[in-house]
Design a protein around this motif. Structure first.
Motif, PDB file in Angstrom:
ATOM      1  N   THR A  26      67.566 -13.138 -15.513  1.00 39.11           N
ATOM      2  CA  THR A  26      68.662 -12.196 -15.323  1.00 39.11           C
ATOM      3  C   THR A  26      69.053 -11.622 -16.671  1.00 39.11           C
ATOM      4  O   THR A  26      68.899 -12.288 -17.712  1.00 39.11           O
ATOM      5  CB  THR A  26      69.877 -12.873 -14.647  1.00 39.11           C
ATOM      6  OG1 THR A  26      70.894 -11.901 -14.405  1.00 39.11           O
ATOM      7  CG2 THR A  26      70.442 -13.996 -15.479  1.00 39.11           C
ATOM      8  N   LEU A  86      66.536  -2.426 -16.907  1.00 40.65           N
ATOM      9  CA  LEU A  86      67.242  -3.130 -15.830  1.00 40.65           C
ATOM     10  C   LEU A  86      68.759  -3.107 -16.004  1.00 40.65           C
ATOM     11  O   LEU A  86      69.484  -2.784 -15.051  1.00 40.65           O
ATOM     12  CB  LEU A  86      66.714  -4.559 -15.701  1.00 40.65           C
ATOM     13  CG  LEU A  86      65.338  -4.671 -15.053  1.00 40.65           C
ATOM     14  CD1 LEU A  86      64.723  -6.041 -15.307  1.00 40.65           C
ATOM     15  CD2 LEU A  86      65.417  -4.402 -13.556  1.00 40.65           C
ATOM     16  N   PRO A  87      69.300  -3.434 -17.177  1.00 42.46           N
ATOM     17  CA  PRO A  87      70.759  -3.386 -17.301  1.00 42.46           C
ATOM     18  C   PRO A  87      71.337  -1.977 -17.164  1.00 42.46           C
ATOM     19  O   PRO A  87      72.426  -1.803 -16.589  1.00 42.46           O
ATOM     20  CB  PRO A  87      71.045  -3.997 -18.670  1.00 42.46           C
ATOM     21  CG  PRO A  87      69.758  -3.990 -19.396  1.00 42.46           C
ATOM     22  CD  PRO A  87      68.674  -4.053 -18.365  1.00 42.46           C
ATOM     23  N   SER A  92      70.097   0.408 -15.311  1.00 37.95           N
ATOM     24  CA  SER A  92      70.057   0.684 -13.869  1.00 37.95           C
ATOM     25  C   SER A  92      71.234   0.013 -13.170  1.00 37.95           C
ATOM     26  O   SER A  92      71.876   0.601 -12.289  1.00 37.95           O
ATOM     27  CB  SER A  92      68.731   0.190 -13.281  1.00 37.95           C
ATOM     28  OG  SER A  92      68.686   0.391 -11.885  1.00 37.95           O
ATOM     29  N   TYR A  93      71.528  -1.206 -13.573  1.00 34.29           N
ATOM     30  CA  TYR A  93      72.678  -1.938 -13.010  1.00 34.29           C
ATOM     31  C   TYR A  93      73.980  -1.195 -13.303  1.00 34.29           C
ATOM     32  O   TYR A  93      74.836  -1.038 -12.414  1.00 34.29           O
ATOM     33  CB  TYR A  93      72.711  -3.347 -13.593  1.00 34.29           C
ATOM     34  CG  TYR A  93      73.868  -4.188 -13.108  1.00 34.29           C
ATOM     35  CD1 TYR A  93      73.755  -4.970 -11.960  1.00 34.29           C
ATOM     36  CD2 TYR A  93      75.089  -4.185 -13.791  1.00 34.29           C
ATOM     37  CE1 TYR A  93      74.828  -5.733 -11.515  1.00 34.29           C
ATOM     38  CE2 TYR A  93      76.161  -4.941 -13.346  1.00 34.29           C
ATOM     39  CZ  TYR A  93      76.023  -5.715 -12.210  1.00 34.29           C
ATOM     40  OH  TYR A  93      77.083  -6.461 -11.760  1.00 34.29           O
ATOM     41  N   HIS A 148      76.650   0.716 -10.606  1.00 33.57           N
ATOM     42  CA  HIS A 148      78.053   0.318 -10.494  1.00 33.57           C
ATOM     43  C   HIS A 148      78.995   1.365 -11.077  1.00 33.57           C
ATOM     44  O   HIS A 148      80.154   1.054 -11.410  1.00 33.57           O
ATOM     45  CB  HIS A 148      78.253  -1.048 -11.165  1.00 33.57           C
ATOM     46  CG  HIS A 148      77.649  -2.171 -10.378  1.00 33.57           C
ATOM     47  ND1 HIS A 148      76.292  -2.452 -10.408  1.00 33.57           N
ATOM     48  CD2 HIS A 148      78.198  -3.073  -9.523  1.00 33.57           C
ATOM     49  CE1 HIS A 148      76.051  -3.480  -9.611  1.00 33.57           C
ATOM     50  NE2 HIS A 148      77.173  -3.872  -9.069  1.00 33.57           N
ATOM     51  N   CYS A 154      73.293  -5.105 -24.193  1.00 34.65           N
ATOM     52  CA  CYS A 154      72.493  -5.608 -23.074  1.00 34.65           C
ATOM     53  C   CYS A 154      71.362  -6.483 -23.609  1.00 34.65           C
ATOM     54  O   CYS A 154      70.727  -6.146 -24.607  1.00 34.65           O
ATOM     55  CB  CYS A 154      71.911  -4.448 -22.278  1.00 34.65           C
ATOM     56  SG  CYS A 154      73.148  -3.306 -21.629  1.00 34.65           S
ATOM     57  N   THR A 195      72.865  -8.961 -14.089  1.00 30.89           N
ATOM     58  CA  THR A 195      71.999  -8.339 -13.094  1.00 30.89           C
ATOM     59  C   THR A 195      71.547  -9.361 -12.055  1.00 30.89           C
ATOM     60  O   THR A 195      71.582 -10.568 -12.315  1.00 30.89           O
ATOM     61  CB  THR A 195      70.739  -7.740 -13.743  1.00 30.89           C
ATOM     62  OG1 THR A 195      69.910  -8.811 -14.224  1.00 30.89           O
ATOM     63  CG2 THR A 195      71.086  -6.804 -14.882  1.00 30.89           C
ATOM     64  N   ALA A 253      63.683  -4.336  -8.469  1.00 30.37           N
ATOM     65  CA  ALA A 253      64.732  -3.701  -9.278  1.00 30.37           C
ATOM     66  C   ALA A 253      64.129  -2.898 -10.421  1.00 30.37           C
ATOM     67  O   ALA A 253      64.613  -1.808 -10.761  1.00 30.37           O
ATOM     68  CB  ALA A 253      65.695  -4.761  -9.809  1.00 30.37           C
TER      69      ALA A 253
END
Length: 278
Positions: free
Chosen positions: A88, A123-124, A126-127, A131, A170, A196, A254
């Motif tokens: 994660t 990935l972060p 995209s997270y 949100h 991140c 994530t 993801a």
């Protein structure tokens, strides 16, 4: 002879795979490796059948799958390390930050790793987008082409947070602990604002240029390695695992979404990311 590609992100890569070659040879399995300076060339050679297998980053796996499908070929994750499962990434702020949710980062400067780092950038970010946080991205492009294996950019992002240059940084969760131990982040001086969902990291990808029987023999030997075996343990230590596990492809959804959101690769695996030069 099974020929595998590996990216030379660190001098120890030669030591690692030379050791595995000797270990496999002692068990009657012919194996050799070729080094690459970046993942893009390695993945292209895998898709073209120039190598049978590749030690792939998660981003390299995404591209390998797309390139293979576009050419009517097949690739699959043969094995992966125990340490590559269920990772994660975290969005970290200073302990005294007024931010209490991701929404509070809207418009704020956020440090990330290299442009091609799955864990510290794709990935972060995209997270954060999912949100509702439209952040001012401050990227630290160190080791571009190595897909974040060189954690220099991730470390620089953490340093930017510690110095107050950015509101958040991140990184993969394990590096949050590492950077604290190194002193890059002050002890007790940061906290995790968001995390994530779980994802998988590297895998040993094989293509259909390798006969199934050879692939299964290779997998069986790797899966048989025991951390309790004094011959195997140094190799496992160097490669950062305690056991090999069966490969799986369910932990990359993801990252597939993040790649599509940013246009990093197109659906056929062509590199379409702006400003990305491995």
């Amino acid at each position: 002879m099974l020929l595998m590609g590996a990216v030379a992100y660190d001098p120890k890569v030669v030591t690692i795979w030379t050791g595995f070659r000797a270990w496999l040879a002692a068990r009657g399995f012919a194996f050799d490796f070729v080094l690459y300076s970046n993942y893009e060339r390695q993945v292209e050679d895998l898709a073209l059948g120039r190598i049978h297998a590749a030690w792939n980053s998660p981003l390299a796996w995404v591209r390998a799958r797309r390139l293979a499908e576009a050419r009517g070929r097949r690739v699959r994750p043969l094995v992966m390390r125990d340490t590559d499962r269920d990772l994660t990434s975290v969005i970290v702020v200073r302990a005294d930050s007024p931010c209490t949710s991701v929404a509070d980062l809207d418009g704020a400067p956020v440090a990330v790793g290299a442009v091609d780092s799955p864990q510290a950038t794709l990935l972060p970010l995209s997270y954060l987008r999912a949100h509702g946080a439209d952040v001012d991205v401050r990227r630290f492009d160190v080791g571009v082409g190595l897909h974040g294996d060189h954690v220099g950019g991730e470390r620089d992002a953490a340093a930017a947070l510690a110095s107050g240059e950015v509101a958040a940084a991140c990184m993969v969760d394990a590096n949050h602990l590492l950077f604290g131990a190194e002193g890059v982040l002050p002890a007790g001086g940061t906290r995790v604002l968001a995390q994530t969902p779980l994802y998988d990291h590297c895998n040993l990808t094989v293509s259909d240029s390798l006969p199934d029987r050879a692939a299964e023999r290779f997998a069986g030997l790797l899966l048989s390695m025991s951390f309790a075996d004094p011959d195997a343990r140094p190799l496992l230590d160097l490669e950062g695992l305690k056991s090999w596990e069966d490969g799986r492809d369910g932990g990359y959804a993801a990252l597939e979404r993040a790649v599509d959101e940013t246009g990093f690769y197109d659906r056929d695996g062509r590199v379409t990311a702006r400003g990305y030069t491995p």
